[in-house]
Scaffold this active site. Structure first.
Site, PDB file in Angstrom:
ATOM      1  N   TYR A   1     -54.972 -30.264  31.515  1.00 54.81           N
ATOM      2  CA  TYR A   1     -56.206 -29.269  31.902  1.00 54.81           C
ATOM      3  C   TYR A   1     -56.233 -28.197  30.752  1.00 54.81           C
ATOM      4  CZ  TYR A   1     -59.650 -26.485  34.619  1.00 54.81           C
ATOM      5  OH  TYR A   1     -60.786 -26.109  35.220  1.00 54.81           O
TER       6      TYR A   1
ATOM      7  N   ALA B   1     -49.293 -33.041  31.972  1.00 58.19           N
ATOM      8  CA  ALA B   1     -49.978 -33.820  32.936  1.00 58.19           C
ATOM      9  C   ALA B   1     -50.665 -32.916  33.918  1.00 58.19           C
ATOM     10  CB  ALA B   1     -49.096 -34.661  33.692  1.00 58.19           C
ATOM     11  N   SER B   2     -51.675 -33.257  34.713  1.00 64.69           N
ATOM     12  CA  SER B   2     -52.614 -32.633  35.269  1.00 64.69           C
ATOM     13  C   SER B   2     -52.957 -31.070  34.945  1.00 64.69           C
ATOM     14  CB  SER B   2     -51.533 -32.489  36.879  1.00 64.69           C
ATOM     15  OG  SER B   2     -52.588 -32.159  37.884  1.00 64.69           O
ATOM     16  N   GLY B   3     -52.267 -30.060  35.593  1.00 64.23           N
ATOM     17  CA  GLY B   3     -52.610 -28.705  34.947  1.00 64.23           C
ATOM     18  C   GLY B   3     -52.272 -28.806  33.499  1.00 64.23           C
TER      19      GLY B   3
END
Length: 368
Positions: free
Chosen positions: A296, A291-293
């Site tokens: 990414y 998730a998130s980073g």
């Protein structure tokens, strides 16, 4: 290897790894070799893994608790108000609920929707898997979840486990299957099996390899290294450069198990993965959470694979500070600042943002 015996203790992993374990056990069973599972304390996770085996045993008085799925969210706003701390949080994204623990006293509609979807996914997966493993209907599995407490002898009689057996009885069960002397269980434990030299598993004369880079935990810029305690971008980038320059490595799998963290560190790793993908195929393998980073990082890979219950996505940004002015007054603590520069005191905890600082902070969050 004539079979697989899993002696299980309570599992601390997420449901993504549970999906992986089940799939590998199912693949192993195709060989026709025996698969036996045993646990003394079991809940949903342990039962999910153990049920993938052909045989499942527990002692007669096992702690066996299958009661359903729950996600419980906690909120600190009321506590912070009582002690005089004001959370000043900037959140970008409707579903970015990480800051809600500090800002709210109850669940927002967005957070409730996410929690309900998560519970529904885990519940439906459990029901479907156990229904397939045990040859039961969906209604029968749901009845199992909604009844109890369960007696082990009843679980065995109804086909949810193979039989009640103590650990010494499992040993007696396995000895004749291993082909050794009458009283000897021929086995190799997990740690010893892992210590087997990798060269023994390699195809003789192979010149090409696939590198696996593991990344687990919260993301930061500096740390002791890539470990279960977190992902340090500087160490991770060195690993990526090393496999990039290794001519024997023809492809790379990046194992990602991270809830995210530092935005800059995530961006630096994303860039390095992108550069690697220009020279070699790169596949992201998501585990429990990406998730998130963590999500990414995956975006720089050529392909992304995930488990049915991997928690993944990028839903926004959250950042903030604590204004401790009221608490400081209550306890008699004081600070005085001497500064120069319009935003020099942006991160001070001794007072709230002024109007200009709040605008600056909001813009910074938007940029991230």
């Amino acid at each position: 290897i004539c079979g697989l015996y899993i002696k299980m203790t309570p599992l601390a992993c997420g449901y993504g790894k549970i999906c992986e374990l089940r799939r590998q056990i199912e693949e192993f069973r195709k060989s026709g070799k025996f698969t036996v599972a045993y646990f003394e304390l079991g809940g949903l996770k342990e039962y999910l893994v153990a049920s993938a085996c052909e045989e499942l045993y527990v002692p007669p008085e096992a702690y066996f608790s299958i009661t359903g799925v729950v996600v419980e969210n906690s909120f600190l706003r009321g506590v912070l108000e009582k002690i005089g701390i004001e959370p000043q949080v900037q959140r970008i994204g409707k579903y970015k609920s990480a800051g809600d623990q500090l800002l709210r006293k109850d669940m927002s509609e967005a957070q409730r929707a996410v929690s309900e979807r998560l519970v529904e996914s885990i519940y439906d997966n459990f029901v479907a898997c156990i229904s397939k493993d045990k040859g039961k209907t969906v209604e029968e599995v749901e009845q199992l979840l909604n009844s109890g407490p369960h007696k082990v002898k009843d679980l065995a009689a109804d086909g949810w486990i193979t039989a009640p057996k103590y650990l010494n009885e499992i040993r007696d069960l396995l000895i004749p299957r291993t082909g050794g002397p009458g009283d000897v269980l021929q086995s190799v434990n997990y740690s010893k099996y892992l210590s087997t030299p990798a060269a023994l598993f390699e195809t003789k004369g192979a010149k090409h390899t696939v590198a696996v880079v593991r990344s687990a935990g919260a993301i930061s810029r500096e740390s002791s290294g890539v470990s279960s305690n977190g992902i340090a971008s500087n160490t991770f980038i060195r690993s990526i450069k090393r496999v990039k320059n290794d001519k024997q490595v023809k492809a790379v799998v990046i194992r990602i198990d991270s809830p995210g963290g530092d935005a800059l560190a995530s961006d630096l790793m994303w860039n390095e993965i992108r550069e690697l993908s220009k020279t070699k195929p790169v596949v992201a393998s998501m585990v429990d959470v990406a998730a998130s980073g963590g999500y990414y990082m995956s975006m720089a890979c050529d392909k992304i694979v995930a488990e049915p219950l991997t928690l993944t996505g990028s839903i926004g940004v959250v950042t903030g500070k604590f204004n401790m002015e009221e608490l400081n007054k209550k306890v008699g603590y004081n600070t005085e600042a001497v500064s120069r520069g319009k935003y020099a005191e942006l991160n001070t905890s001794s007072r709230s943002f002024n109007e200009l600082e709040e605008e600056y902070f909001r813009a910074g969050a938007q940029k991230a």
